[in-house]
Design a protein around this motif. Sequence first.
Motif, PDB file in Angstrom:
ATOM      1  N   ASN A 278       0.849  -1.190   0.000  1.00  0.00           N
ATOM      2  CA  ASN A 278       0.000   0.000   0.000  1.00  0.00           C
ATOM      3  C   ASN A 278       0.883   1.237   0.000  1.00  0.00           C
ATOM      4  OD1 ASN A 278      -1.941   1.896   0.259  1.00  0.00           O
ATOM      5  ND2 ASN A 278      -2.725   1.195   2.237  1.00  0.00           N
ATOM      6  N   ARG A 283      -1.045   5.340  -5.325  1.00  0.00           N
ATOM      7  CA  ARG A 283      -2.433   4.939  -5.356  1.00  0.00           C
ATOM      8  C   ARG A 283      -3.207   5.680  -6.442  1.00  0.00           C
ATOM      9  NH1 ARG A 283      -4.898   5.414   0.415  1.00  0.00           N
ATOM     10  NH2 ARG A 283      -3.211   6.910   0.756  1.00  0.00           N
ATOM     11  N   GLU A 351     -13.834  -6.585  -5.375  1.00  0.00           N
ATOM     12  CA  GLU A 351     -13.212  -5.651  -4.438  1.00  0.00           C
ATOM     13  C   GLU A 351     -11.695  -5.800  -4.434  1.00  0.00           C
ATOM     14  OE1 GLU A 351     -15.193  -6.613  -0.825  1.00  0.00           O
ATOM     15  OE2 GLU A 351     -16.978  -5.400  -1.271  1.00  0.00           O
ATOM     16  N   MET A 355      -9.048  -2.845  -5.546  1.00  0.00           N
ATOM     17  CA  MET A 355      -7.973  -2.352  -4.679  1.00  0.00           C
ATOM     18  C   MET A 355      -6.604  -2.567  -5.304  1.00  0.00           C
ATOM     19  SD  MET A 355      -9.235  -3.261  -0.802  1.00  0.00           S
ATOM     20  CE  MET A 355      -9.280  -5.027  -1.101  1.00  0.00           C
ATOM     21  N   ARG A 359      -4.023   0.490  -6.184  1.00  0.00           N
ATOM     22  CA  ARG A 359      -2.674   0.526  -5.609  1.00  0.00           C
ATOM     23  C   ARG A 359      -1.594   0.535  -6.678  1.00  0.00           C
ATOM     24  NH1 ARG A 359      -4.705  -3.701  -1.052  1.00  0.00           N
ATOM     25  NH2 ARG A 359      -5.268  -2.144   0.548  1.00  0.00           N
ATOM     26  N   PHE A 385     -13.461  -0.395   1.278  1.00  0.00           N
ATOM     27  CA  PHE A 385     -12.297   0.342   0.777  1.00  0.00           C
ATOM     28  C   PHE A 385     -11.729   1.259   1.863  1.00  0.00           C
ATOM     29  CE2 PHE A 385     -14.487  -0.109  -3.565  1.00  0.00           C
ATOM     30  CZ  PHE A 385     -13.848  -1.320  -3.804  1.00  0.00           C
ATOM     31  N   GLN A 388      -9.539  -0.573   4.189  1.00  0.00           N
ATOM     32  CA  GLN A 388      -8.253  -0.930   3.595  1.00  0.00           C
ATOM     33  C   GLN A 388      -7.382   0.293   3.321  1.00  0.00           C
ATOM     34  OE1 GLN A 388      -7.404  -4.255   3.184  1.00  0.00           O
ATOM     35  NE2 GLN A 388      -9.330  -4.541   4.316  1.00  0.00           N
ATOM     36  N   LEU A 390      -8.239   3.067   1.669  1.00  0.00           N
ATOM     37  CA  LEU A 390      -8.449   3.684   0.354  1.00  0.00           C
ATOM     38  C   LEU A 390      -9.666   4.616   0.343  1.00  0.00           C
ATOM     39  CD1 LEU A 390      -7.814   0.575  -1.931  1.00  0.00           C
ATOM     40  CD2 LEU A 390      -6.323   2.546  -1.679  1.00  0.00           C
TER      41      LEU A 390
END
Length: 564
Positions: A278, A283, A351, A355, A359, A385, A388, A390
């Motif tokens: 991450n 991102r 999902e 993500m 990323r 999200f 996580q 985001l």
Amino acid sequence: MKGPKPTMNSYISLLTATDARSHVHLIVGTNPLAAARCGQSLSAGASPILIAPETAELYYALQKRVDDGEVKWVKSKFQDEHLFTLGREEIDRVVDAVFVTSGARDPLSAHISSLCKRNRIPVNVVDAPQLCSFSLLSTHVDGPLQIGITTNGRGCKLASRIRREVAASLPPNLGSACSRLGDVRRKIQEEDHLLHMALADGDDVDDSIDQSASFNKLVTEADLDAVKNRRMRWLSQICEYWPLKRLAAITDEDVANILKSYDDLGSSNPIGKSSPANNASNRGRIILAGSGPGHPDLLTRATYKAIQSADLVLVDKLVPAGVLDLIPRRTPVHIARKFPGNADAAQAELEEMAMAGAREGKTVLRLKQGDPYIYGRGGEEVEHFRSQGLGDKVVVLPGVTSALSAPLFAGIPPTQRDVADQVLVCTGTGKKGKAPAPPEYVPSRTVVFLMALHRIAGLVEELTGHLETEKNTTADEAPRRALWPRNTPCAVVERASCPDQRVIRTTLDRVVEAVEQEGSRPPGLLVVGRACELLNKLEKGRAWSVEEGFRGLDFGLEGLDLGA
């Protein structure tokens, strides 16, 4: 009865596809049409026998087929016994069909027609619908795919024109895709040994009807047989929901993925790749957008721009082809592997893909039908999200929800003075298939049920009768829920704003029968309330009516440049 009986001037034919392999067809005549009929019989695997006097001059193409041994020529005028002596031995020498090419003015045509009809032998007489027991369609053939058009004797040239227009609108290689998907179907049946379950589960074994009413029936964990049959269900969903262009372009790799589907659903990473670290500086962003009810002209400008600019598009299976066609060819597209019983696993897969893409610095578009926050699980995805890390990279764009637009396209005003002063939007199916609490009856209320048609019988029973928990409740503990009268008007609206939109108008006491008889055309919803009959009343004596097609945007929005 759901409609008036057809009259002699308004009849429609029962269209069938006949396996004519090894059949014997009699062709009466010597003209170019006789040659064409011989060619059609040969293409279908039948054996044509030409009936014509020895002195007759055959059309050159017909003569060539005779000379090449493709067509047997019985050198005689037509005799009645030909019908009963030239056929297959296994059916007592009765011929399978007769084609008369000399037209209605020839007295022999009427005689042959009458004789064939008395003996139940299919007969076709050119340009004489009244003498025919069957007619030939104007046919487009692409491998195993055949599309036939008939005007029922109103004009063969028009039928040919319509057939050409329909064929021209199809993507290339669709016939090859039919062959490939058929091979997949057979392989799944062989590997899973569940052919009988596949047939009982609504697999499309009958081309003449839409999907059965149970096509989207929920598969519970307790339904082990249906779980075993998940690959066949997934293949059925692909055939129903993938755009024709993508089906036509299906590859061997796609086939392999279908065959191995769900082998990795137990994995914590459904897409089979480790997620990059991450890294906040790397991102991208995730856009949750609603695609509206179906028609591409009903997209918002914001969603259209997101479609054009996304690096990756993750699509719910119900997003229609008209919207998917707007996605640039360069953009990777993944369609959700969602079918009843697999929704959670498919949701987790999307999902993870979203993500992973974000990323990697990509703009990921999660394209949903309708509006993301109206039974679209949009709120759940935003929550996930955020958990996580985001959350600040998520954008949500609204869409036109079918809960309000579908009634409009069906001619139902959910609110109307003196008729309905409130609208309630409900789900017909709760989490893991549990039935939600049914709404009470309010005479001035219009209720729109989403995700309900696969359990329509249970829903009607809940609306019109008390639940077991309610039956055991005394009036002192809680007032009884007001029940919906069984004669309450209602309407099923399917594929709203799409070319194949369908509206079934009926009442609560007949809607289960109507849906079971007419079949399923998902996605669809149920509208209940007096507003359903305000602008469209059922004819007296009819249990239900069916309206096909959508023409709500015929005033020139098609092709509008939304990006202008």
